[in-house]
Motif scaffolding. Structure first.
Motif, PDB file in Angstrom:
ATOM      1  N   ARG A 210       0.838  -1.260   0.137  1.00  0.00           N
ATOM      2  CA  ARG A 210      -0.104  -0.063  -0.015  1.00  0.00           C
ATOM      3  C   ARG A 210       1.022   1.218   0.082  1.00  0.00           C
ATOM      4  O   ARG A 210       0.599   2.189  -0.706  1.00  0.00           O
ATOM      5  N   ARG A 211       1.911   1.198   0.631  1.00  0.00           N
ATOM      6  CA  ARG A 211       2.867   2.309   0.916  1.00  0.00           C
ATOM      7  C   ARG A 211       3.501   2.669  -0.570  1.00  0.00           C
ATOM      8  O   ARG A 211       3.589   3.694  -1.041  1.00  0.00           O
ATOM      9  N   LEU A 214       1.001   3.908  -3.121  1.00  0.00           N
ATOM     10  CA  LEU A 214       0.644   5.390  -2.986  1.00  0.00           C
ATOM     11  C   LEU A 214       1.823   6.272  -3.549  1.00  0.00           C
ATOM     12  O   LEU A 214       1.352   7.373  -4.277  1.00  0.00           O
ATOM     13  N   GLU A 215       2.870   5.930  -3.670  1.00  0.00           N
ATOM     14  CA  GLU A 215       4.072   6.640  -4.320  1.00  0.00           C
ATOM     15  C   GLU A 215       3.763   6.453  -5.734  1.00  0.00           C
ATOM     16  O   GLU A 215       4.550   7.332  -6.570  1.00  0.00           O
ATOM     17  N   LEU A 223      -6.152   5.756  -4.879  1.00  0.00           N
ATOM     18  CA  LEU A 223      -6.018   4.570  -4.539  1.00  0.00           C
ATOM     19  C   LEU A 223      -7.186   3.981  -3.550  1.00  0.00           C
ATOM     20  O   LEU A 223      -7.371   4.690  -2.727  1.00  0.00           O
ATOM     21  N   VAL A 237      -0.271   7.349   6.840  1.00  0.00           N
ATOM     22  CA  VAL A 237      -0.314   8.301   5.847  1.00  0.00           C
ATOM     23  C   VAL A 237      -0.373   9.785   6.223  1.00  0.00           C
ATOM     24  O   VAL A 237      -1.295   9.998   7.078  1.00  0.00           O
ATOM     25  N   LEU A 242      -0.692  13.912   0.953  1.00  0.00           N
ATOM     26  CA  LEU A 242      -1.624  13.698  -0.030  1.00  0.00           C
ATOM     27  C   LEU A 242      -2.247  15.033  -0.639  1.00  0.00           C
ATOM     28  O   LEU A 242      -2.279  15.182  -2.205  1.00  0.00           O
ATOM     29  N   LYS A 247      -3.278  13.660  -4.174  1.00  0.00           N
ATOM     30  CA  LYS A 247      -3.510  12.132  -4.492  1.00  0.00           C
ATOM     31  C   LYS A 247      -4.528  12.025  -3.590  1.00  0.00           C
ATOM     32  O   LYS A 247      -4.805  12.682  -2.447  1.00  0.00           O
ATOM     33  N   LEU A 249      -6.670   8.721  -1.232  1.00  0.00           N
ATOM     34  CA  LEU A 249      -6.519   7.408  -0.547  1.00  0.00           C
ATOM     35  C   LEU A 249      -8.157   7.146  -0.001  1.00  0.00           C
ATOM     36  O   LEU A 249      -8.757   7.740   0.783  1.00  0.00           O
TER      37      LEU A 249
END
Length: 315
Positions: A210-211, A214-215, A223, A237, A242, A247, A249
């Motif tokens: 997951r980490r 995200l990148e 995501l 996070v 973000l 981004k 999540l």
């Protein structure tokens, strides 16, 4: 009637059970086939605690034989697929009428395989991340039930490139048959991607995956976390990061949705079922088990050895 129970010693046993009666807003279904899913793994492991003995099974296909108060009696006799809260590994299961869909003309094996994975895959692509034409998508667990369906829904939504990530080479070959443009084994993620970024990533894995995912999001990328197959370790996070990177999540929990807004889940399920019935989306039934072999089926799923969808033959 016969049914499978998960007993106090974590063993599955075939036994005699009383036939259940539908209450208000419910239907009784004579089960032909039941879908096997990851929720069975979580119940057996105790992650989802349930009172034992427990009749498992969360996906059923069969025929309505009785209805409770408030349900149209004309539904009796209909061939259906149903999302259940328990009990599908038995001759008769009780299901919410709202989450029981008409499956006339659909192969009962396919109707059982439809289960939770098909509306989940549909929602991940169409109502959660809202994939747009021309966007790039990365899907983890690409050879699994949700993964093999999500790629089809993403193509239907107009995604330009879809990349899958799987556990091993055999799974890569299998996943590629569903329309992925590129499939990587997990040991090559994310290094084999170079500088590639994605507009949408579907992640049921969790932890380090997951980490790293995200990148790999583009600015304004999304995501969606919808499981924790690898680990239940929390992923920390920074919302500030973000925000600055544009981004998002997101999360998706179909079980919770079935309790809070069942009509939303039912609407997505109906739309997904139409695509399946029309042949636009293919559910791959790769294994059929007898009730006595349920423990083997669930262990294979837990070990990551399952491709596509497995079902249990009840009738």
């Amino acid at each position: 009637m016969k049914g499978v129970i998960l007993d106090t010693d974590d063993q599955f046993r075939l036994t005699d059970l009383e036939e259940p009666v539908p209450g208000p807003g419910e239907v009784a279904i004579a089960v032909a086939y039941a879908g096997i899913q990851y929720g069975d793994v979580l119940v057996r492991s105790g992650h989802f605690p349930v009172p034992r003995p427990f009749v498992p099974g969360f996906e059923a296909a069969g025929r309505i034989i009785a209805v409770g108060d408030g349900v149209d009696p004309a539904r009796v006799g209909r061939q259906v697929t149903a999302l259940t809260s328990a009990g599908a590994y038995a001759g008769v299961v009780i299901a919410s009428a709202a989450l029981t869909l008409d499956a006339t003309g659909v192969d009962p094996r396919v109707a059982a395989g439809f289960g939770w994975i098909t509306p989940t895959a549909y929602d991940l692509i169409n109502t959660v991340t809202r994939v747009r034409p021309g966007e790039s998508v990365l899907i983890h667990a690409a050879a699994g039930g949700v993964g093999t369906l999500a790629v089809q829904f993403a193509k239907n939504a107009g995604a330009a490139k879809i990349t899958g990530v799987v556990g091993n080479g055999d799974q890569a070959d299998y996943a590629a048959g569903f329309g992925y443009d590129q499939v990587l084994t997990r040991d090559r993620f994310p290094d084999a991607l170079g500088d590639e970024r994605f507009d949408v990533i579907l992640d049921p894995i969790g932890g380090a995956t997951r980490r790293a995912s995200l990148e790999r999001l583009t600015p304004h990328g999304r995501l969606v976390a919808y499981g924790n197959i690898a680990t239940f370790e929390p992923v920390q996070v920074s919302v500030n990061d973000l925000l600055m990177q544009g981004k998002s999540l997101l999360t998706y929990n179909s079980n919770l949705l079935s309790q809070t807004h069942p009509e939303r889940l039912a609407d997505s399920a109906r739309q997904a079922l139409r695509l399946v019935a029309d042949g636009q989306v293919h559910i791959d039934i790769t294994a059929e088990y007898e009730p006595a072999d349920l423990d083997t089926a669930i262990q294979r799923l837990a070990d990551g050895e399952t491709r596509g969808k497995s079902i249990l033959r009840i009738a």
